[in-house]
Scaffold this motif. Sequence first.
Motif, PDB file in Angstrom:
ATOM      1  N   VAL A  64       0.391  10.361   9.250  1.00  0.00           N
ATOM      2  CA  VAL A  64       0.218  11.250   8.094  1.00  0.00           C
ATOM      3  C   VAL A  64       1.246  10.918   7.017  1.00  0.00           C
ATOM      4  O   VAL A  64       0.921  10.874   5.828  1.00  0.00           O
ATOM      5  CB  VAL A  64       0.313  12.727   8.528  1.00  0.00           C
ATOM      6  N   ALA A  65       2.481  10.657   7.399  1.00  0.00           N
ATOM      7  CA  ALA A  65       3.522  10.325   6.421  1.00  0.00           C
ATOM      8  C   ALA A  65       3.211   9.019   5.704  1.00  0.00           C
ATOM      9  O   ALA A  65       3.394   8.905   4.491  1.00  0.00           O
ATOM     10  CB  ALA A  65       4.881  10.241   7.115  1.00  0.00           C
ATOM     11  N   ILE A  66       2.722   8.032   6.419  1.00  0.00           N
ATOM     12  CA  ILE A  66       2.366   6.755   5.796  1.00  0.00           C
ATOM     13  C   ILE A  66       1.204   6.940   4.833  1.00  0.00           C
ATOM     14  O   ILE A  66       1.196   6.398   3.735  1.00  0.00           O
ATOM     15  CB  ILE A  66       2.042   5.696   6.874  1.00  0.00           C
ATOM     16  N   TYR A  67       0.200   7.727   5.204  1.00  0.00           N
ATOM     17  CA  TYR A  67      -0.928   7.980   4.311  1.00  0.00           C
ATOM     18  C   TYR A  67      -0.467   8.689   3.044  1.00  0.00           C
ATOM     19  O   TYR A  67      -0.898   8.354   1.943  1.00  0.00           O
ATOM     20  CB  TYR A  67      -2.002   8.810   5.015  1.00  0.00           C
ATOM     21  N   ALA A  68       0.435   9.666   3.181  1.00  0.00           N
ATOM     22  CA  ALA A  68       0.934  10.393   2.008  1.00  0.00           C
ATOM     23  C   ALA A  68       1.684   9.452   1.077  1.00  0.00           C
ATOM     24  O   ALA A  68       1.530   9.525  -0.140  1.00  0.00           O
ATOM     25  CB  ALA A  68       1.835  11.543   2.444  1.00  0.00           C
ATOM     26  N   GLN A  69       2.477   8.537   1.613  1.00  0.00           N
ATOM     27  CA  GLN A  69       3.188   7.585   0.773  1.00  0.00           C
ATOM     28  C   GLN A  69       2.217   6.663   0.055  1.00  0.00           C
ATOM     29  O   GLN A  69       2.414   6.350  -1.110  1.00  0.00           O
ATOM     30  CB  GLN A  69       4.151   6.739   1.614  1.00  0.00           C
ATOM     31  N   ASN A  70       1.161   6.222   0.732  1.00  0.00           N
ATOM     32  CA  ASN A  70       0.191   5.332   0.098  1.00  0.00           C
ATOM     33  C   ASN A  70      -0.541   6.017  -1.044  1.00  0.00           C
ATOM     34  O   ASN A  70      -0.802   5.408  -2.070  1.00  0.00           O
ATOM     35  CB  ASN A  70      -0.810   4.808   1.132  1.00  0.00           C
ATOM     36  N   SER A  71      -0.889   7.301  -0.886  1.00  0.00           N
ATOM     37  CA  SER A  71      -1.587   7.999  -1.965  1.00  0.00           C
ATOM     38  C   SER A  71      -0.651   8.226  -3.146  1.00  0.00           C
ATOM     39  O   SER A  71      -1.064   8.127  -4.297  1.00  0.00           O
ATOM     40  CB  SER A  71      -2.188   9.317  -1.474  1.00  0.00           C
ATOM     41  N   ASP A  72       0.638   8.509  -2.882  1.00  0.00           N
ATOM     42  CA  ASP A  72       1.615   8.643  -3.965  1.00  0.00           C
ATOM     43  C   ASP A  72       1.759   7.330  -4.714  1.00  0.00           C
ATOM     44  O   ASP A  72       1.814   7.301  -5.939  1.00  0.00           O
ATOM     45  CB  ASP A  72       2.986   9.052  -3.426  1.00  0.00           C
ATOM     46  N   THR A  73       1.816   6.238  -3.981  1.00  0.00           N
ATOM     47  CA  THR A  73       1.968   4.918  -4.593  1.00  0.00           C
ATOM     48  C   THR A  73       0.773   4.587  -5.467  1.00  0.00           C
ATOM     49  O   THR A  73       0.941   4.065  -6.573  1.00  0.00           O
ATOM     50  CB  THR A  73       2.143   3.842  -3.505  1.00  0.00           C
ATOM     51  N   ALA A  74      -0.425   4.903  -5.008  1.00  0.00           N
ATOM     52  CA  ALA A  74      -1.626   4.636  -5.797  1.00  0.00           C
ATOM     53  C   ALA A  74      -1.629   5.460  -7.081  1.00  0.00           C
ATOM     54  O   ALA A  74      -1.967   4.953  -8.158  1.00  0.00           O
ATOM     55  CB  ALA A  74      -2.871   4.927  -4.974  1.00  0.00           C
ATOM     56  N   LEU A  75      -1.237   6.730  -6.988  1.00  0.00           N
ATOM     57  CA  LEU A  75      -1.164   7.580  -8.183  1.00  0.00           C
ATOM     58  C   LEU A  75      -0.133   7.054  -9.169  1.00  0.00           C
ATOM     59  O   LEU A  75      -0.390   6.973 -10.368  1.00  0.00           O
ATOM     60  CB  LEU A  75      -0.806   9.018  -7.799  1.00  0.00           C
ATOM     61  N   LEU A  76       1.045   6.680  -8.667  1.00  0.00           N
ATOM     62  CA  LEU A  76       2.084   6.162  -9.556  1.00  0.00           C
ATOM     63  C   LEU A  76       1.676   4.847 -10.204  1.00  0.00           C
ATOM     64  O   LEU A  76       2.017   4.597 -11.363  1.00  0.00           O
ATOM     65  CB  LEU A  76       3.388   5.977  -8.783  1.00  0.00           C
ATOM     66  N   LYS A  77       0.930   4.033  -9.492  1.00  0.00           N
ATOM     67  CA  LYS A  77       0.449   2.776 -10.064  1.00  0.00           C
ATOM     68  C   LYS A  77      -0.503   3.053 -11.229  1.00  0.00           C
ATOM     69  O   LYS A  77      -0.394   2.442 -12.295  1.00  0.00           O
ATOM     70  CB  LYS A  77      -0.243   1.949  -8.987  1.00  0.00           C
ATOM     71  N   ASP A  78      -1.429   3.997 -11.027  1.00  0.00           N
ATOM     72  CA  ASP A  78      -2.354   4.372 -12.108  1.00  0.00           C
ATOM     73  C   ASP A  78      -1.602   4.954 -13.301  1.00  0.00           C
ATOM     74  O   ASP A  78      -1.904   4.650 -14.454  1.00  0.00           O
ATOM     75  CB  ASP A  78      -3.382   5.385 -11.614  1.00  0.00           C
ATOM     76  N   ILE A  79      -0.611   5.783 -13.025  1.00  0.00           N
ATOM     77  CA  ILE A  79       0.158   6.417 -14.093  1.00  0.00           C
ATOM     78  C   ILE A  79       0.995   5.392 -14.852  1.00  0.00           C
ATOM     79  O   ILE A  79       1.110   5.455 -16.077  1.00  0.00           O
ATOM     80  CB  ILE A  79       1.039   7.542 -13.522  1.00  0.00           C
ATOM     81  N   SER A  80       1.562   4.423 -14.142  1.00  0.00           N
ATOM     82  CA  SER A  80       2.434   3.445 -14.804  1.00  0.00           C
ATOM     83  C   SER A  80       1.688   2.626 -15.851  1.00  0.00           C
ATOM     84  O   SER A  80       2.282   2.180 -16.830  1.00  0.00           O
ATOM     85  CB  SER A  80       3.075   2.523 -13.774  1.00  0.00           C
ATOM     86  N   TYR A  81       0.377   2.456 -15.673  1.00  0.00           N
ATOM     87  CA  TYR A  81      -0.416   1.732 -16.677  1.00  0.00           C
ATOM     88  C   TYR A  81      -0.604   2.547 -17.951  1.00  0.00           C
ATOM     89  O   TYR A  81      -0.793   1.984 -19.026  1.00  0.00           O
ATOM     90  CB  TYR A  81      -1.782   1.347 -16.117  1.00  0.00           C
TER      91      TYR A  81
END
Length: 90
Positions: free
Chosen positions: A16-33
């Motif tokens: 669960v912790a790994i999945y939460a980190q991956n979803s945060d990373t995907a959101l931050l990647k979209d936001i950084s653009y």
Amino acid sequence: MKKIDILCVLYVFSTVAIYAQNSDTALLKDISYSIPNNFYIIDYAIGNFISKEETSIIIFCDAVKNKNASKTVQKTFLYEVHNEKPKLWG
């Protein structure tokens, strides 16, 4: 038997912790653009800042020209999250 139960619980929590980190990373990647090129992300906070039902993210940014100096918040962005996609709110 107790060791197996403990290992199973640890496995579930780590997954669960790994999945939460991956979803945060995907959101931050979209936001950084969507952030202007003269800013970069220092930190972020995920919560219910707009309403109780909507998840939102506050992004704290600093100017790129200050990258080698101490970090200060120059600009903040607030994003509303709908279906795992961020939308600039303010």
